[in-house]
Scaffold this active site. Sequence first.
Site, PDB file in Angstrom:
ATOM      1  CG  HIS A   1      17.379 -19.414  37.885  1.00  0.00           C
ATOM      2  ND1 HIS A   1      17.932 -19.461  36.628  1.00  0.00           N
ATOM      3  CD2 HIS A   1      17.096 -18.106  38.098  1.00  0.00           C
ATOM      4  CE1 HIS A   1      17.988 -18.244  36.115  1.00  0.00           C
ATOM      5  NE2 HIS A   1      17.474 -17.393  36.998  1.00  0.00           N
ATOM      6  CD  GLU A   2      14.186 -17.119  40.550  1.00  0.00           C
ATOM      7  OE1 GLU A   2      14.562 -16.002  40.970  1.00  0.00           O
ATOM      8  OE2 GLU A   2      14.105 -17.379  39.336  1.00  0.00           O
TER       9      GLU A   2
ATOM     10  CB  CYS B   1      18.273 -14.776  33.996  1.00  0.00           C
ATOM     11  SG  CYS B   1      18.233 -13.867  35.544  1.00  0.00           S
TER      12      CYS B   1
ATOM     13  CG  HIS C   1      18.789 -14.566  40.999  1.00  0.00           C
ATOM     14  ND1 HIS C   1      19.591 -13.754  40.228  1.00  0.00           N
ATOM     15  CD2 HIS C   1      17.930 -15.163  40.136  1.00  0.00           C
ATOM     16  CE1 HIS C   1      19.238 -13.856  38.963  1.00  0.00           C
ATOM     17  NE2 HIS C   1      18.238 -14.709  38.879  1.00  0.00           N
TER      18      HIS C   1
END
Length: 184
Positions: free
Chosen positions: A154-155, A111, A158
């Site tokens: 993954h995004e 990351c 966030h």
Amino acid sequence: MILMHDITRDGNPVLRQVAKPLTFPLADEYKELADEMMQYLINSQDPKIAEKHQLRAGVGLAAPQVGKSIQMAALLVPNDKGEIIFKEVFVNPKIISESVRKACLAEGEGCLSVDKDIEGYVPRPDKLKIHYYTVDGEEKTIRLKDYPAIVASHEIDHLNGHLFYDRINKQNPFDLAEDTIVIS
């Protein structure tokens, strides 16, 4: 131009907040941010530009990673030949369905906001159905699988205040369910 010193690092509270949804039409500042985030990804995947500006390569960048707690993420996903197979800026993305079967990257995940290597498999859904808006306010629903699904997950993590290492098994970082697909 977003550079590495602009990337919010692990420990900053913005990375652990649930980002706020955006309303349309998007303010110019958010459209510009979307362009800058995508440009970072493009630049970071170009070896000459990345070396010149000391950029770490990225395939995704979420707004909290540049200090903005808003529901926006840019994705620029290449295949193993370097050809772009998915390019989009998500605004207000929501995962509306996901596969039971998990997938992970053989080398684990990294990351831009996490400076240290954290070893372990990061199991994520192998397939996702995502509802989102484009920067222009167009409503879309897409299906992603394999590597693009991992990047999108993954995004979106966030945007919900989660980092990749939250998904690693703390007792046995390399333990996986039997039917997990390991992508190399």
